[in-house]
Design an enzyme around this catalytic site. Sequence first.
Site, PDB file in Angstrom:
ATOM      1  N   THR A  76       0.829  -1.222   0.000  1.00 22.87           N
ATOM      2  CA  THR A  76       0.000   0.000   0.000  1.00 22.87           C
ATOM      3  C   THR A  76       0.859   1.266   0.000  1.00 22.87           C
ATOM      4  O   THR A  76       0.391   2.318  -0.411  1.00 22.87           O
ATOM      5  CB  THR A  76      -0.964   0.047   1.214  1.00 22.87           C
ATOM      6  OG1 THR A  76      -0.191  -0.130   2.405  1.00 22.87           O
ATOM      7  CG2 THR A  76      -2.015  -1.019   1.128  1.00 22.87           C
ATOM      8  N   SER A 114       1.505  -1.951   7.760  1.00 20.80           N
ATOM      9  CA  SER A 114       0.137  -2.438   7.932  1.00 20.80           C
ATOM     10  C   SER A 114      -0.744  -1.907   6.810  1.00 20.80           C
ATOM     11  O   SER A 114      -0.444  -0.877   6.219  1.00 20.80           O
ATOM     12  CB  SER A 114      -0.410  -1.920   9.268  1.00 20.80           C
ATOM     13  OG  SER A 114      -1.683  -2.435   9.501  1.00 20.80           O
ATOM     14  N   LYS A 119      14.490  -7.395  19.960  1.00 18.24           N
ATOM     15  CA  LYS A 119      15.080  -8.229  21.026  1.00 18.24           C
ATOM     16  C   LYS A 119      16.553  -8.484  20.725  1.00 18.24           C
ATOM     17  O   LYS A 119      17.414  -8.295  21.581  1.00 18.24           O
ATOM     18  CB  LYS A 119      14.297  -9.540  21.098  1.00 18.24           C
ATOM     19  CG  LYS A 119      14.861 -10.550  22.067  1.00 18.24           C
ATOM     20  CD  LYS A 119      13.874 -11.706  22.237  1.00 18.24           C
ATOM     21  CE  LYS A 119      14.536 -12.893  22.904  1.00 18.24           C
ATOM     22  NZ  LYS A 119      14.856 -13.964  21.942  1.00 18.24           N
ATOM     23  N   ASN A 162       8.341 -10.669  13.774  1.00 20.41           N
ATOM     24  CA  ASN A 162       9.676 -10.404  13.220  1.00 20.41           C
ATOM     25  C   ASN A 162      10.245  -9.080  13.722  1.00 20.41           C
ATOM     26  O   ASN A 162      11.432  -8.984  14.049  1.00 20.41           O
ATOM     27  CB  ASN A 162       9.632 -10.390  11.688  1.00 20.41           C
ATOM     28  CG  ASN A 162       9.475 -11.788  11.119  1.00 20.41           C
ATOM     29  OD1 ASN A 162       9.869 -12.766  11.752  1.00 20.41           O
ATOM     30  ND2 ASN A 162       8.891 -11.888   9.938  1.00 20.41           N
ATOM     31  N   TYR A 193      -8.332  -6.849  10.354  1.00 20.50           N
ATOM     32  CA  TYR A 193      -7.503  -5.720  10.800  1.00 20.50           C
ATOM     33  C   TYR A 193      -7.543  -5.615  12.329  1.00 20.50           C
ATOM     34  O   TYR A 193      -6.498  -5.603  12.992  1.00 20.50           O
ATOM     35  CB  TYR A 193      -8.029  -4.438  10.161  1.00 20.50           C
ATOM     36  CG  TYR A 193      -7.195  -3.214  10.464  1.00 20.50           C
ATOM     37  CD1 TYR A 193      -5.849  -3.160  10.098  1.00 20.50           C
ATOM     38  CD2 TYR A 193      -7.742  -2.100  11.108  1.00 20.50           C
ATOM     39  CE1 TYR A 193      -5.075  -2.030  10.362  1.00 20.50           C
ATOM     40  CE2 TYR A 193      -6.979  -0.967  11.358  1.00 20.50           C
ATOM     41  CZ  TYR A 193      -5.651  -0.932  10.989  1.00 20.50           C
ATOM     42  OH  TYR A 193      -4.896   0.184  11.254  1.00 20.50           O
TER      43      TYR A 193
END
Length: 338
Positions: free
Chosen positions: A38, A105, A135, A129, A175
């Site tokens: 998008t 998103s 981390k 991910n 969503y």
Amino acid sequence: MRKKTVVITGGAGFIGSHLCDRLLIEGFKVICIDNFITGTPNNIKHLLKNEALPRAIRRGGFFERNIESCFKAGRMSKNFRFIEQDVTKYINIKEKVDYVLHFASLASPEDYLKYPIPTLKSGSLGTHNALGLAKQKKAKFMLASTSEVYGDPLIHPQPESYWGNVNPVGVRGCYDESKRFAEALTMAYHRVHKIDTKIVRIFNTYGPRMKASDGRVVPNFIYQALHNKSLTVYGKGNQTRSFCYVDDLIEGIFRFMHCRINEPINLGNPNEFTILELAKLITQLTATKSKIIYKPLPEDDPKQRQPDISKAKNLLKWQPKIELKQGLEKTIHWFLGS
Ligand code: UDP
């Protein structure tokens, strides 16, 4: 001193690209990841160096010409790197990273209704991910969440303590539930791995770089008004939304990045309007001859939405400054020039 490095997933999207700009201005090194499902190369073309051009640009044509003009204007940034990648695949970054901002998103109802599976995957696998990267790098993490976690709210305005009213099997479930899962995963990484995580619940935001074909109400109405097409109000237009100009949102995100708060915070403009009021205002500001027409209300369309921003006011000393009329004028101006 070493510049701080920030990874922004969805950095070529509407909000992500404004975040790239702001963080470069603030002296960060920015690594932007996007797969252009998008987002668009146009949103970041002013930041790209020649060797980092994404495939979509290298293929030539329209974007190439724009890139040329950016080179001439000397607007390329040496602190910006672009990786064309889907965040649902392992994210491999070699250098030290200080912040991971997960903004990848599909945020427009039209887009997530068209691509429900990529929407669920970017919220679940993509968040996993992005958290894994934070981390590994001992970086701070921010999740771009949404007012949609409140669903069609039964409490008004919506404070962060409200658990929401979501239909998990409805068309918007892909969503809403992906973001609710993403929030749960973020909190689990905070509790188990002690990552400094932040969750920003973003309410309706608008501004330059929204696509004319985005499907969301502000770009839809502006596009329709500027092209003398009828403004399509869904339902009777008495459903409400509260619209935040993108610069205000980015300021809130920037403040949130720099504080030690790990609970969700709502960011949005609390001034609430009906969709019909919005249509009339855009008609007036564009001086269009377009009419307003009525179309069926989409399934599970929330009836009202207004953020309670007390928490952002208290903890971030933040509140929006740009009134709807002023923000719409800037956005209309951008649409006219783009
Ligand atoms: N809407 C509308 N006409 C349009 C696009 C949207 O009346 O052309 C309505 C939509 O039904 C919703 C509101 O505007 O009630 C906001 O929709 P949007 O897609 O911007 O985002 P949402 O807040 O629903 O996620």
